[in-house]
Design a protein around this motif. Structure first.
Motif, PDB file in Angstrom:
ATOM      1  N   VAL A  47       0.527  -0.974  -0.346  1.00  0.00           N
ATOM      2  CA  VAL A  47       0.033   0.040  -0.262  1.00  0.00           C
ATOM      3  C   VAL A  47       0.947   1.170   0.275  1.00  0.00           C
ATOM      4  O   VAL A  47       0.750   1.931  -0.572  1.00  0.00           O
ATOM      5  CB  VAL A  47      -1.509  -0.291   1.381  1.00  0.00           C
ATOM      6  N   ILE A  48       2.392   1.370   1.039  1.00  0.00           N
ATOM      7  CA  ILE A  48       2.940   2.337   0.573  1.00  0.00           C
ATOM      8  C   ILE A  48       4.014   2.783  -0.712  1.00  0.00           C
ATOM      9  O   ILE A  48       3.537   3.534  -0.697  1.00  0.00           O
ATOM     10  CB  ILE A  48       3.743   2.434   1.711  1.00  0.00           C
ATOM     11  N   VAL A  49       4.191   1.439  -1.425  1.00  0.00           N
ATOM     12  CA  VAL A  49       4.869   1.820  -2.355  1.00  0.00           C
ATOM     13  C   VAL A  49       3.161   2.490  -2.819  1.00  0.00           C
ATOM     14  O   VAL A  49       4.176   3.213  -4.459  1.00  0.00           O
ATOM     15  CB  VAL A  49       5.171   0.616  -3.199  1.00  0.00           C
ATOM     16  N   LEU A  50       2.207   2.245  -3.584  1.00  0.00           N
ATOM     17  CA  LEU A  50       1.981   1.762  -4.337  1.00  0.00           C
ATOM     18  C   LEU A  50       0.824   3.366  -4.253  1.00  0.00           C
ATOM     19  O   LEU A  50       0.954   3.940  -4.720  1.00  0.00           O
ATOM     20  CB  LEU A  50       0.441   0.848  -5.036  1.00  0.00           C
ATOM     21  N   ILE A  51       0.488   3.490  -2.968  1.00  0.00           N
ATOM     22  CA  ILE A  51      -0.583   4.672  -2.966  1.00  0.00           C
ATOM     23  C   ILE A  51       0.351   6.236  -2.583  1.00  0.00           C
ATOM     24  O   ILE A  51       0.826   7.333  -3.456  1.00  0.00           O
ATOM     25  CB  ILE A  51      -0.880   4.538  -1.835  1.00  0.00           C
ATOM     26  N   VAL A  52       1.582   6.017  -2.058  1.00  0.00           N
ATOM     27  CA  VAL A  52       2.524   7.460  -1.567  1.00  0.00           C
ATOM     28  C   VAL A  52       3.898   7.051  -2.883  1.00  0.00           C
ATOM     29  O   VAL A  52       4.638   6.375  -2.405  1.00  0.00           O
ATOM     30  CB  VAL A  52       2.906   7.302  -0.534  1.00  0.00           C
ATOM     31  N   GLN A  53       3.469   7.709  -3.781  1.00  0.00           N
ATOM     32  CA  GLN A  53       3.930   7.997  -5.439  1.00  0.00           C
ATOM     33  C   GLN A  53       5.608   8.634  -4.971  1.00  0.00           C
ATOM     34  O   GLN A  53       5.262   9.265  -3.936  1.00  0.00           O
ATOM     35  CB  GLN A  53       3.436   7.780  -6.221  1.00  0.00           C
ATOM     36  N   PHE A  54       6.155   8.229  -5.553  1.00  0.00           N
ATOM     37  CA  PHE A  54       7.707   9.075  -5.968  1.00  0.00           C
ATOM     38  C   PHE A  54       8.429   8.387  -4.753  1.00  0.00           C
ATOM     39  O   PHE A  54       9.228   7.819  -3.810  1.00  0.00           O
ATOM     40  CB  PHE A  54       7.918   9.967  -5.953  1.00  0.00           C
ATOM     41  N   ILE A  55       7.453   9.113  -3.102  1.00  0.00           N
ATOM     42  CA  ILE A  55       7.821   8.139  -2.050  1.00  0.00           C
ATOM     43  C   ILE A  55       8.315   7.421  -1.554  1.00  0.00           C
ATOM     44  O   ILE A  55       9.008   7.265  -0.162  1.00  0.00           O
ATOM     45  CB  ILE A  55       7.621  10.001  -0.527  1.00  0.00           C
ATOM     46  N   GLY A  56       6.830   6.405  -1.826  1.00  0.00           N
ATOM     47  CA  GLY A  56       7.030   5.499  -0.757  1.00  0.00           C
ATOM     48  C   GLY A  56       7.718   3.932  -1.665  1.00  0.00           C
ATOM     49  O   GLY A  56       8.208   3.158  -0.522  1.00  0.00           O
ATOM     50  N   PRO A  57       7.876   4.153  -2.148  1.00  0.00           N
ATOM     51  CA  PRO A  57       9.316   3.856  -2.465  1.00  0.00           C
ATOM     52  C   PRO A  57      10.571   3.814  -1.705  1.00  0.00           C
ATOM     53  O   PRO A  57      11.797   2.581  -1.494  1.00  0.00           O
ATOM     54  CB  PRO A  57       9.899   3.060  -4.164  1.00  0.00           C
ATOM     55  N   VAL A  58      11.230   5.292  -1.765  1.00  0.00           N
ATOM     56  CA  VAL A  58      12.025   5.670  -1.494  1.00  0.00           C
ATOM     57  C   VAL A  58      11.932   5.246   0.548  1.00  0.00           C
ATOM     58  O   VAL A  58      12.428   4.690   0.656  1.00  0.00           O
ATOM     59  CB  VAL A  58      12.178   7.382  -1.146  1.00  0.00           C
ATOM     60  N   ILE A  59      10.684   5.541   0.949  1.00  0.00           N
ATOM     61  CA  ILE A  59      10.766   4.674   2.370  1.00  0.00           C
ATOM     62  C   ILE A  59      10.556   3.725   2.861  1.00  0.00           C
ATOM     63  O   ILE A  59      11.388   3.171   3.427  1.00  0.00           O
ATOM     64  CB  ILE A  59       8.852   5.212   2.627  1.00  0.00           C
ATOM     65  N   TYR A  60      10.460   2.658   2.008  1.00  0.00           N
ATOM     66  CA  TYR A  60      10.589   1.465   2.095  1.00  0.00           C
ATOM     67  C   TYR A  60      12.241   0.867   1.569  1.00  0.00           C
ATOM     68  O   TYR A  60      12.729  -0.126   2.479  1.00  0.00           O
ATOM     69  CB  TYR A  60       9.803   0.634   0.762  1.00  0.00           C
ATOM     70  N   PHE A  61      12.687   1.304   1.004  1.00  0.00           N
ATOM     71  CA  PHE A  61      14.454   0.879   0.944  1.00  0.00           C
ATOM     72  C   PHE A  61      14.990   1.434   1.850  1.00  0.00           C
ATOM     73  O   PHE A  61      15.324   0.734   2.138  1.00  0.00           O
ATOM     74  CB  PHE A  61      14.701   1.765  -0.947  1.00  0.00           C
ATOM     75  N   THR A  62      14.835   2.647   2.671  1.00  0.00           N
ATOM     76  CA  THR A  62      15.175   3.512   3.614  1.00  0.00           C
ATOM     77  C   THR A  62      14.667   2.692   5.230  1.00  0.00           C
ATOM     78  O   THR A  62      15.889   1.668   5.961  1.00  0.00           O
ATOM     79  CB  THR A  62      14.822   4.610   3.955  1.00  0.00           C
ATOM     80  N   LEU A  63      13.537   2.808   5.049  1.00  0.00           N
ATOM     81  CA  LEU A  63      12.819   1.832   6.831  1.00  0.00           C
ATOM     82  C   LEU A  63      12.948   0.865   6.758  1.00  0.00           C
ATOM     83  O   LEU A  63      12.471  -0.035   7.395  1.00  0.00           O
ATOM     84  CB  LEU A  63      12.060   3.176   6.669  1.00  0.00           C
ATOM     85  N   GLY A  64      12.182   0.200   5.752  1.00  0.00           N
ATOM     86  CA  GLY A  64      11.222  -0.960   5.714  1.00  0.00           C
ATOM     87  C   GLY A  64      12.230  -2.804   5.070  1.00  0.00           C
ATOM     88  O   GLY A  64      11.484  -3.549   5.877  1.00  0.00           O
ATOM     89  N   ARG A  65      12.810  -2.061   4.608  1.00  0.00           N
ATOM     90  CA  ARG A  65      13.581  -2.871   3.926  1.00  0.00           C
ATOM     91  C   ARG A  65      14.775  -4.042   5.201  1.00  0.00           C
ATOM     92  O   ARG A  65      15.399  -3.527   5.378  1.00  0.00           O
ATOM     93  CB  ARG A  65      14.529  -3.420   2.942  1.00  0.00           C
ATOM     94  N   GLY A  66      14.459  -5.321   4.950  1.00  0.00           N
ATOM     95  CA  GLY A  66      14.891  -6.109   5.697  1.00  0.00           C
ATOM     96  C   GLY A  66      15.807  -6.376   5.322  1.00  0.00           C
ATOM     97  O   GLY A  66      16.387  -6.563   4.561  1.00  0.00           O
ATOM     98  N   ASP A  67      17.042  -7.468   6.450  1.00  0.00           N
ATOM     99  CA  ASP A  67      18.412  -8.204   6.295  1.00  0.00           C
ATOM    100  C   ASP A  67      17.190  -9.679   5.191  1.00  0.00           C
ATOM    101  O   ASP A  67      16.596  -9.826   5.124  1.00  0.00           O
ATOM    102  CB  ASP A  67      18.698  -8.793   7.175  1.00  0.00           C
ATOM    103  N   GLU A  68      18.128 -10.556   3.960  1.00  0.00           N
ATOM    104  CA  GLU A  68      18.356 -10.691   2.856  1.00  0.00           C
ATOM    105  C   GLU A  68      18.421 -11.811   3.418  1.00  0.00           C
ATOM    106  O   GLU A  68      18.758 -12.061   4.386  1.00  0.00           O
ATOM    107  CB  GLU A  68      18.912 -10.301   2.365  1.00  0.00           C
TER     108      GLU A  68
END
Length: 68
Positions: A47-68
């Motif tokens: 929802v964040i990635v799709l609804i919050v355009q442009f900033i959503g993916p940046v937020i995911y990659f900086t705050l949400g992405r877990g360890d591989e």
């Protein structure tokens, strides 16, 4: 805004739209393929990635992405 103004802005808008769509697609694929997140769940990040355009993916990659 008339058509002349829109045509004048196209050289700026087209690359911006391409970058935004690329970020959204890459982030969405990553969310769907990886089960580990720093916080939240898969549905929240989609929802964040799709609804919050442009900033959503940046937020995911900086705050949400877990360890591989």
């Amino acid at each position: 805004m008339n058509t002349a103004q829109i045509i004048e802005l196209l050289p700026f808008l087209i690359p911006l739209v391409v970058v935004e769509l690329s970020l959204a697609i890459i982030a969405l694929v990553h969310v769907l393929r990886h089960p580990n997140y720093k916080f939240g769940n898969k549905i929240m990040w989609v929802v964040i990635v799709l609804i919050v355009q442009f900033i959503g993916p940046v937020i995911y990659f900086t705050l949400g992405r877990g360890d591989e």
